[in-house]
Design a protein around this motif. Structure first.
Motif, PDB file in Angstrom:
ATOM      1  N   HIS A  13       0.840  -1.204   0.000  1.00 30.35           N
ATOM      2  CA  HIS A  13       0.000   0.000   0.000  1.00 30.35           C
ATOM      3  C   HIS A  13       0.874   1.252   0.000  1.00 30.35           C
ATOM      4  CE1 HIS A  13      -4.077  -1.491   0.401  1.00 30.35           C
ATOM      5  NE2 HIS A  13      -3.581  -2.471   1.123  1.00 30.35           N
ATOM      6  N   ASP A  14       1.988   1.197   0.701  1.00 31.28           N
ATOM      7  CA  ASP A  14       2.901   2.338   0.809  1.00 31.28           C
ATOM      8  C   ASP A  14       4.318   1.837   0.511  1.00 31.28           C
ATOM      9  OD1 ASP A  14       4.425   4.548   1.519  1.00 31.28           O
ATOM     10  OD2 ASP A  14       3.344   4.915   3.395  1.00 31.28           O
ATOM     11  N   PRO A  15       4.666   1.685  -0.777  1.00 34.57           N
ATOM     12  CA  PRO A  15       5.974   1.121  -1.136  1.00 34.57           C
ATOM     13  C   PRO A  15       7.178   1.828  -0.503  1.00 34.57           C
ATOM     14  CG  PRO A  15       4.565   1.130  -3.046  1.00 34.57           C
ATOM     15  CD  PRO A  15       3.842   1.906  -1.968  1.00 34.57           C
ATOM     16  N   PRO A  16       7.248   3.169  -0.495  1.00 34.94           N
ATOM     17  CA  PRO A  16       8.430   3.791   0.124  1.00 34.94           C
ATOM     18  C   PRO A  16       8.583   3.444   1.603  1.00 34.94           C
ATOM     19  CG  PRO A  16       7.275   5.384  -1.246  1.00 34.94           C
ATOM     20  CD  PRO A  16       6.393   4.163  -1.132  1.00 34.94           C
ATOM     21  N   ARG A  17       7.468   3.476   2.327  1.00 34.05           N
ATOM     22  CA  ARG A  17       7.523   3.162   3.772  1.00 34.05           C
ATOM     23  C   ARG A  17       7.940   1.716   4.000  1.00 34.05           C
ATOM     24  NH1 ARG A  17       3.204   1.183   7.147  1.00 34.05           N
ATOM     25  NH2 ARG A  17       3.795   1.376   9.314  1.00 34.05           N
ATOM     26  N   LEU A  18       7.331   0.767   3.272  1.00 38.21           N
ATOM     27  CA  LEU A  18       7.655  -0.638   3.481  1.00 38.21           C
ATOM     28  C   LEU A  18       9.074  -0.943   3.014  1.00 38.21           C
ATOM     29  CD1 LEU A  18       6.381  -3.140   4.713  1.00 38.21           C
ATOM     30  CD2 LEU A  18       5.642  -3.807   2.407  1.00 38.21           C
ATOM     31  N   ALA A  19       9.512  -0.329   1.930  1.00 38.73           N
ATOM     32  CA  ALA A  19      10.888  -0.523   1.451  1.00 38.73           C
ATOM     33  C   ALA A  19      11.890  -0.047   2.503  1.00 38.73           C
ATOM     34  CB  ALA A  19      11.109   0.219   0.137  1.00 38.73           C
ATOM     35  N   TRP A  21      11.374   0.155   5.703  1.00 37.48           N
ATOM     36  CA  TRP A  21      11.306  -0.758   6.845  1.00 37.48           C
ATOM     37  C   TRP A  21      12.178  -1.984   6.588  1.00 37.48           C
ATOM     38  CZ3 TRP A  21      10.202  -5.690   8.319  1.00 37.48           C
ATOM     39  CH2 TRP A  21       9.992  -5.901   9.671  1.00 37.48           C
ATOM     40  N   TRP A  22      12.015  -2.603   5.401  1.00 38.82           N
ATOM     41  CA  TRP A  22      12.813  -3.780   5.084  1.00 38.82           C
ATOM     42  C   TRP A  22      14.293  -3.440   4.917  1.00 38.82           C
ATOM     43  CZ3 TRP A  22      12.097  -8.644   5.891  1.00 38.82           C
ATOM     44  CH2 TRP A  22      10.810  -9.134   6.056  1.00 38.82           C
ATOM     45  N   ALA A  23      14.605  -2.261   4.393  1.00 37.65           N
ATOM     46  CA  ALA A  23      16.010  -1.856   4.278  1.00 37.65           C
ATOM     47  C   ALA A  23      16.650  -1.789   5.660  1.00 37.65           C
ATOM     48  CB  ALA A  23      16.124  -0.510   3.556  1.00 37.65           C
ATOM     49  N   GLU A  24      15.947  -1.221   6.623  1.00 37.61           N
ATOM     50  CA  GLU A  24      16.473  -1.166   7.983  1.00 37.61           C
ATOM     51  C   GLU A  24      16.566  -2.566   8.586  1.00 37.61           C
ATOM     52  OE1 GLU A  24      15.554   0.745  12.391  1.00 37.61           O
ATOM     53  OE2 GLU A  24      14.455   1.509  10.664  1.00 37.61           O
ATOM     54  N   ALA A  25      15.543  -3.380   8.377  1.00 36.96           N
ATOM     55  CA  ALA A  25      15.538  -4.731   8.944  1.00 36.96           C
ATOM     56  C   ALA A  25      16.706  -5.560   8.426  1.00 36.96           C
ATOM     57  CB  ALA A  25      14.221  -5.434   8.629  1.00 36.96           C
ATOM     58  N   LEU A  26      17.030  -5.415   7.143  1.00 35.33           N
ATOM     59  CA  LEU A  26      18.053  -6.257   6.515  1.00 35.33           C
ATOM     60  C   LEU A  26      19.427  -5.596   6.401  1.00 35.33           C
ATOM     61  CD1 LEU A  26      15.857  -7.650   3.606  1.00 35.33           C
ATOM     62  CD2 LEU A  26      16.536  -8.857   5.700  1.00 35.33           C
ATOM     63  N   GLY A  27      19.527  -4.330   6.741  1.00 35.80           N
ATOM     64  CA  GLY A  27      20.790  -3.624   6.539  1.00 35.80           C
ATOM     65  C   GLY A  27      21.031  -3.332   5.063  1.00 35.80           C
ATOM     66  N   TYR A  28      19.956  -3.147   4.297  1.00 37.97           N
ATOM     67  CA  TYR A  28      20.028  -2.844   2.870  1.00 37.97           C
ATOM     68  C   TYR A  28      19.925  -1.334   2.680  1.00 37.97           C
ATOM     69  CZ  TYR A  28      19.390  -7.691   1.193  1.00 37.97           C
ATOM     70  OH  TYR A  28      19.545  -9.013   0.891  1.00 37.97           O
ATOM     71  N   GLN A  29      19.968  -0.908   1.438  1.00 37.43           N
ATOM     72  CA  GLN A  29      19.801   0.495   1.110  1.00 37.43           C
ATOM     73  C   GLN A  29      18.835   0.651  -0.056  1.00 37.43           C
ATOM     74  OE1 GLN A  29      23.374   2.113  -1.167  1.00 37.43           O
ATOM     75  NE2 GLN A  29      24.266   0.363  -0.108  1.00 37.43           N
ATOM     76  N   PHE A  52       9.437  -2.981  -4.304  1.00 34.42           N
ATOM     77  CA  PHE A  52       8.125  -2.731  -3.708  1.00 34.42           C
ATOM     78  C   PHE A  52       7.300  -1.915  -4.695  1.00 34.42           C
ATOM     79  CE2 PHE A  52      11.206  -3.525  -0.491  1.00 34.42           C
ATOM     80  CZ  PHE A  52      10.552  -4.301   0.451  1.00 34.42           C
ATOM     81  N   VAL A  53       6.108  -2.434  -5.032  1.00 31.79           N
ATOM     82  CA  VAL A  53       5.241  -1.784  -6.015  1.00 31.79           C
ATOM     83  C   VAL A  53       3.879  -1.506  -5.391  1.00 31.79           C
ATOM     84  CG1 VAL A  53       6.432  -2.844  -7.979  1.00 31.79           C
ATOM     85  CG2 VAL A  53       4.448  -3.992  -6.976  1.00 31.79           C
ATOM     86  N   ASP A 103       5.497  -8.070   8.722  1.00 28.76           N
ATOM     87  CA  ASP A 103       5.978  -6.694   8.577  1.00 28.76           C
ATOM     88  C   ASP A 103       4.809  -5.728   8.777  1.00 28.76           C
ATOM     89  OD1 ASP A 103       4.563  -6.388   6.136  1.00 28.76           O
ATOM     90  OD2 ASP A 103       6.333  -6.743   4.910  1.00 28.76           O
ATOM     91  N   PRO A 104       5.032  -4.413   8.711  1.00 34.47           N
ATOM     92  CA  PRO A 104       3.949  -3.460   8.967  1.00 34.47           C
ATOM     93  C   PRO A 104       2.732  -3.583   8.051  1.00 34.47           C
ATOM     94  CG  PRO A 104       6.042  -2.360   9.207  1.00 34.47           C
ATOM     95  CD  PRO A 104       6.336  -3.733   8.644  1.00 34.47           C
ATOM     96  N   GLU A 105       2.862  -4.225   6.884  1.00 36.59           N
ATOM     97  CA  GLU A 105       1.710  -4.415   5.999  1.00 36.59           C
ATOM     98  C   GLU A 105       1.163  -5.836   6.057  1.00 36.59           C
ATOM     99  OE1 GLU A 105       1.626  -2.760   2.134  1.00 36.59           O
ATOM    100  OE2 GLU A 105       2.420  -0.831   2.804  1.00 36.59           O
ATOM    101  N   GLY A 106       1.658  -6.646   7.003  1.00 36.07           N
ATOM    102  CA  GLY A 106       1.101  -7.973   7.221  1.00 36.07           C
ATOM    103  C   GLY A 106       1.761  -9.115   6.475  1.00 36.07           C
ATOM    104  N   ASN A 107       2.868  -8.861   5.784  1.00 36.76           N
ATOM    105  CA  ASN A 107       3.582  -9.926   5.078  1.00 36.76           C
ATOM    106  C   ASN A 107       4.379 -10.764   6.062  1.00 36.76           C
ATOM    107  OD1 ASN A 107       2.957  -9.042   2.282  1.00 36.76           O
ATOM    108  ND2 ASN A 107       4.060  -7.216   2.978  1.00 36.76           N
ATOM    109  N   GLU A 108       4.092 -12.070   6.097  1.00 36.42           N
ATOM    110  CA  GLU A 108       4.758 -12.951   7.051  1.00 36.42           C
ATOM    111  C   GLU A 108       6.197 -13.233   6.631  1.00 36.42           C
ATOM    112  OE1 GLU A 108       1.961 -14.027   5.364  1.00 36.42           O
ATOM    113  OE2 GLU A 108       0.392 -13.973   6.879  1.00 36.42           O
TER     114      GLU A 108
END
Length: 116
Positions: A13-19, A21-29, A52-53, A103-108
């Motif tokens: 629903h919110d690709p920038p926000r979820l991206a 979140w996952w970048a922080e979780a994984l140490g990605y950029q 993320f789309v 994750d914040p959008e419910g993806n297990e």
């Protein structure tokens, strides 16, 4: 002939926000941010990425594909991810040796125990 794994695509629903979140979780950029997609990677040159789309429909059922994370300290990592906004979910796997979070959008996704 073979293929190279380029990326995993996640509807959001919110690709920038979820991206982020996952970048922080994984140490990605974040390596690409456009109105119709945001991509994260370990580094700009390293594949695969996670893209993320945007979608308008909601998530209705359990994921058929998910990430497994294997940290050095599962309990500490679960606590960190929950503090970041993940939540514990029950997908019917009682008595297993991993923790299922969403994750914040419910993806297990699963957080596995440390390797022996």
């Amino acid at each position: 002939m073979t293929s190279v794994w380029e990326s995993l695509t996640v509807d959001a629903h919110d690709p920038p926000r979820l991206a982020r979140w996952w970048a922080e979780a994984l140490g990605y950029q974040v390596v690409t941010e456009k109105p119709d997609e945001v991509e994260i990677r370990q580094s700009p040159q390293r594949l695969p990425g996670i893209v993320f789309v945007p979608v308008t429909e909601g998530k209705e059922t359990r994921n058929r594909l998910h990430l497994d994370l294997r940290p050095d300290d599962r309990e500490a990592e679960v606590e960190r991810l929950v503090d970041m906004g993940a939540r514990h979910v029950d997908v019917g796997h009682a008595g297993v040796d991993w923790t299922v979070l969403a994750d914040p959008e419910g993806n297990e996704f699963c957080v596995l125990r440390q390797r022996d």
